[in-house]
Design a protein around this motif. Structure first.
Motif, PDB file in Angstrom:
ATOM      1  N   GLN A  74       2.452 -22.043  22.192  1.00  0.00           N
ATOM      2  CA  GLN A  74       1.482 -21.549  21.231  1.00  0.00           C
ATOM      3  C   GLN A  74       1.693 -20.070  20.980  1.00  0.00           C
ATOM      4  OE1 GLN A  74      -0.398 -23.099  19.324  1.00  0.00           O
ATOM      5  NE2 GLN A  74      -1.798 -24.557  20.256  1.00  0.00           N
ATOM      6  N   VAL A  75       1.443 -19.657  19.774  1.00  0.00           N
ATOM      7  CA  VAL A  75       1.503 -18.251  19.396  1.00  0.00           C
ATOM      8  C   VAL A  75       0.158 -17.871  18.782  1.00  0.00           C
ATOM      9  CG1 VAL A  75       2.594 -16.526  17.913  1.00  0.00           C
ATOM     10  CG2 VAL A  75       3.988 -18.321  18.971  1.00  0.00           C
ATOM     11  N   GLN A  76      -0.433 -16.814  19.275  1.00  0.00           N
ATOM     12  CA  GLN A  76      -1.672 -16.309  18.692  1.00  0.00           C
ATOM     13  C   GLN A  76      -1.350 -15.047  17.890  1.00  0.00           C
ATOM     14  OE1 GLN A  76      -1.768 -16.916  22.334  1.00  0.00           O
ATOM     15  NE2 GLN A  76      -2.161 -19.004  21.634  1.00  0.00           N
ATOM     16  N   LEU A  77      -1.899 -14.983  16.691  1.00  0.00           N
ATOM     17  CA  LEU A  77      -1.665 -13.852  15.799  1.00  0.00           C
ATOM     18  C   LEU A  77      -3.003 -13.223  15.443  1.00  0.00           C
ATOM     19  CD1 LEU A  77       0.877 -15.585  13.380  1.00  0.00           C
ATOM     20  CD2 LEU A  77       1.411 -14.133  15.336  1.00  0.00           C
ATOM     21  N   VAL A  78      -3.106 -11.918  15.620  1.00  0.00           N
ATOM     22  CA  VAL A  78      -4.343 -11.203  15.325  1.00  0.00           C
ATOM     23  C   VAL A  78      -4.032 -10.024  14.415  1.00  0.00           C
ATOM     24  CG1 VAL A  78      -6.304  -9.939  16.248  1.00  0.00           C
ATOM     25  CG2 VAL A  78      -5.356 -11.886  17.533  1.00  0.00           C
ATOM     26  N   GLU A  79      -4.595 -10.077  13.207  1.00  0.00           N
ATOM     27  CA  GLU A  79      -4.395  -8.998  12.250  1.00  0.00           C
ATOM     28  C   GLU A  79      -5.441  -7.902  12.439  1.00  0.00           C
ATOM     29  OE1 GLU A  79      -3.603 -12.918   9.924  1.00  0.00           O
ATOM     30  OE2 GLU A  79      -5.037 -12.145  11.391  1.00  0.00           O
ATOM     31  N   SER A  80      -5.076  -6.707  12.036  1.00  0.00           N
ATOM     32  CA  SER A  80      -6.009  -5.584  12.045  1.00  0.00           C
ATOM     33  C   SER A  80      -5.556  -4.550  11.027  1.00  0.00           C
ATOM     34  CB  SER A  80      -6.084  -4.945  13.434  1.00  0.00           C
ATOM     35  OG  SER A  80      -4.825  -4.421  13.808  1.00  0.00           O
ATOM     36  N   GLY A  81      -6.467  -3.620  10.706  1.00  0.00           N
ATOM     37  CA  GLY A  81      -6.096  -2.505   9.842  1.00  0.00           C
ATOM     38  C   GLY A  81      -6.531  -2.617   8.408  1.00  0.00           C
ATOM     39  N   GLY A  82      -7.154  -3.712   8.034  1.00  0.00           N
ATOM     40  CA  GLY A  82      -7.626  -3.824   6.660  1.00  0.00           C
ATOM     41  C   GLY A  82      -8.753  -2.840   6.388  1.00  0.00           C
ATOM     42  N   GLY A  83      -9.111  -2.736   5.113  1.00  0.00           N
ATOM     43  CA  GLY A  83     -10.195  -1.832   4.763  1.00  0.00           C
ATOM     44  C   GLY A  83     -10.310  -1.644   3.280  1.00  0.00           C
ATOM     45  N   LEU A  84     -11.078  -0.622   2.908  1.00  0.00           N
ATOM     46  CA  LEU A  84     -11.325  -0.303   1.500  1.00  0.00           C
ATOM     47  C   LEU A  84     -10.629   1.006   1.158  1.00  0.00           C
ATOM     48  CD1 LEU A  84     -12.854  -0.606  -1.208  1.00  0.00           C
ATOM     49  CD2 LEU A  84     -14.791   0.554  -0.119  1.00  0.00           C
ATOM     50  N   VAL A  85      -9.808   0.980   0.124  1.00  0.00           N
ATOM     51  CA  VAL A  85      -9.122   2.183  -0.339  1.00  0.00           C
ATOM     52  C   VAL A  85      -9.215   2.237  -1.864  1.00  0.00           C
ATOM     53  CG1 VAL A  85      -7.527   2.273   1.607  1.00  0.00           C
ATOM     54  CG2 VAL A  85      -6.886   1.036  -0.478  1.00  0.00           C
ATOM     55  N   GLN A  86      -8.867   3.385  -2.407  1.00  0.00           N
ATOM     56  CA  GLN A  86      -8.837   3.528  -3.857  1.00  0.00           C
ATOM     57  C   GLN A  86      -7.435   3.258  -4.379  1.00  0.00           C
ATOM     58  OE1 GLN A  86     -10.452   7.440  -4.750  1.00  0.00           O
ATOM     59  NE2 GLN A  86     -12.528   6.598  -4.825  1.00  0.00           N
ATOM     60  N   ALA A  87      -7.362   2.906  -5.632  1.00  0.00           N
ATOM     61  CA  ALA A  87      -6.069   2.654  -6.262  1.00  0.00           C
ATOM     62  C   ALA A  87      -5.160   3.869  -6.093  1.00  0.00           C
ATOM     63  CB  ALA A  87      -6.254   2.331  -7.727  1.00  0.00           C
ATOM     64  N   GLY A  88      -3.898   3.592  -5.769  1.00  0.00           N
ATOM     65  CA  GLY A  88      -2.928   4.650  -5.559  1.00  0.00           C
ATOM     66  C   GLY A  88      -2.789   5.093  -4.120  1.00  0.00           C
ATOM     67  N   GLU A  89      -3.734   4.718  -3.282  1.00  0.00           N
ATOM     68  CA  GLU A  89      -3.690   5.110  -1.878  1.00  0.00           C
ATOM     69  C   GLU A  89      -2.847   4.123  -1.068  1.00  0.00           C
ATOM     70  OE1 GLU A  89      -7.863   7.592  -1.474  1.00  0.00           O
ATOM     71  OE2 GLU A  89      -7.765   5.550  -0.680  1.00  0.00           O
ATOM     72  N   SER A  90      -2.713   4.452   0.223  1.00  0.00           N
ATOM     73  CA  SER A  90      -1.900   3.634   1.124  1.00  0.00           C
ATOM     74  C   SER A  90      -2.753   3.049   2.234  1.00  0.00           C
ATOM     75  CB  SER A  90      -0.776   4.483   1.733  1.00  0.00           C
ATOM     76  OG  SER A  90       0.095   4.980   0.741  1.00  0.00           O
ATOM     77  N   LEU A  91      -2.258   1.975   2.805  1.00  0.00           N
ATOM     78  CA  LEU A  91      -2.932   1.318   3.912  1.00  0.00           C
ATOM     79  C   LEU A  91      -1.888   0.536   4.702  1.00  0.00           C
ATOM     80  CD1 LEU A  91      -5.886   0.872   4.979  1.00  0.00           C
ATOM     81  CD2 LEU A  91      -5.854  -1.291   3.727  1.00  0.00           C
ATOM     82  N   SER A  92      -2.084   0.475   6.005  1.00  0.00           N
ATOM     83  CA  SER A  92      -1.174  -0.303   6.846  1.00  0.00           C
ATOM     84  C   SER A  92      -1.967  -1.349   7.602  1.00  0.00           C
ATOM     85  CB  SER A  92      -0.459   0.625   7.829  1.00  0.00           C
ATOM     86  OG  SER A  92       0.427  -0.103   8.647  1.00  0.00           O
ATOM     87  N   VAL A  93      -1.458  -2.564   7.632  1.00  0.00           N
ATOM     88  CA  VAL A  93      -2.057  -3.629   8.429  1.00  0.00           C
ATOM     89  C   VAL A  93      -1.072  -4.049   9.506  1.00  0.00           C
ATOM     90  CG1 VAL A  93      -3.665  -4.461   6.678  1.00  0.00           C
ATOM     91  CG2 VAL A  93      -1.327  -5.341   6.719  1.00  0.00           C
ATOM     92  N   SER A  94      -1.617  -4.522  10.621  1.00  0.00           N
ATOM     93  CA  SER A  94      -0.797  -4.902  11.759  1.00  0.00           C
ATOM     94  C   SER A  94      -1.106  -6.328  12.173  1.00  0.00           C
ATOM     95  CB  SER A  94      -1.077  -3.969  12.943  1.00  0.00           C
ATOM     96  OG  SER A  94      -0.830  -2.632  12.611  1.00  0.00           O
ATOM     97  N   CYS A  95      -0.129  -6.933  12.848  1.00  0.00           N
ATOM     98  CA  CYS A  95      -0.299  -8.290  13.367  1.00  0.00           C
ATOM     99  C   CYS A  95       0.256  -8.316  14.780  1.00  0.00           C
ATOM    100  CB  CYS A  95       0.434  -9.284  12.488  1.00  0.00           C
ATOM    101  SG  CYS A  95       0.499 -10.958  13.137  1.00  0.00           S
ATOM    102  N   ALA A  96      -0.626  -8.498  15.752  1.00  0.00           N
ATOM    103  CA  ALA A  96      -0.215  -8.557  17.153  1.00  0.00           C
ATOM    104  C   ALA A  96      -0.038 -10.010  17.560  1.00  0.00           C
ATOM    105  CB  ALA A  96      -1.257  -7.887  18.034  1.00  0.00           C
ATOM    106  N   ALA A  97       1.129 -10.315  18.108  1.00  0.00           N
ATOM    107  CA  ALA A  97       1.443 -11.681  18.524  1.00  0.00           C
ATOM    108  C   ALA A  97       1.384 -11.807  20.039  1.00  0.00           C
ATOM    109  CB  ALA A  97       2.826 -12.070  18.035  1.00  0.00           C
ATOM    110  N   SER A  98       0.895 -12.928  20.517  1.00  0.00           N
ATOM    111  CA  SER A  98       0.831 -13.180  21.955  1.00  0.00           C
ATOM    112  C   SER A  98       0.970 -14.675  22.209  1.00  0.00           C
ATOM    113  CB  SER A  98      -0.479 -12.667  22.536  1.00  0.00           C
ATOM    114  OG  SER A  98      -1.570 -13.356  21.961  1.00  0.00           O
ATOM    115  N   GLY A  99       1.172 -15.029  23.469  1.00  0.00           N
ATOM    116  CA  GLY A  99       1.167 -16.434  23.835  1.00  0.00           C
ATOM    117  C   GLY A  99       2.525 -16.990  24.214  1.00  0.00           C
TER     118      GLY A  99
END
Length: 125
Positions: A1-26
């Protein structure tokens, strides 16, 4: 089994940057393909980007090519999606996905074996 957990989402304005992550375990982090998909309200889930291991090859949807970058850190069992020049149409729930084997077709094509719960990314205009 592999567990995947995302993080880092949010609210930004157009033109800005954002990074999301996915941590895998199992299990050992040796899945040959990790990818990001997204689903906007009222729309089907769509492919965003994928990265292979150990080659590190990448593939992007045309809609994000040149703006998004996928990367993976095997030491941290984590996959990242750096999103630049965000647009309101990038608003969606972003899902991490993993393959434990290469199936027929192109290496980034579905099916994917494991999915995370998703993280919301909202881009305001």
């Amino acid at each position: 089994q592999v567990q995947l957990v995302e993080s880092g989402g949010g609210l930004v304005q157009a033109g800005e940057s954002l990074s999301v992550s996915c941590a895998a375990s199992g299990r050992p982090f040796s899945t040959p393909v990790m990818a990001w998909f997204r689903q906007a309200p009222g729309k089907e889930r769509e492919f965003v980007a994928a990265i292979s291991w150990p080659g590190g090859g990448t593939y992007y949807a045309d809609s994000v090519k040149g703006r998004f970058t996928i990367s993976r850190d095997n030491a941290k069992n984590t996959v990242y999606l750096q999103m630049n020049s965000l647009k309101p149409e990038d608003t969606a729930v972003y899902y991490c996905a993993a393959k434990i084997a290469l199936y027929s077709g192109r290496w980034y094509d579905p099916p994917y074996d494991y999915w995370g719960q998703g993280t919301q990314v909202t881009v305001s205009s």
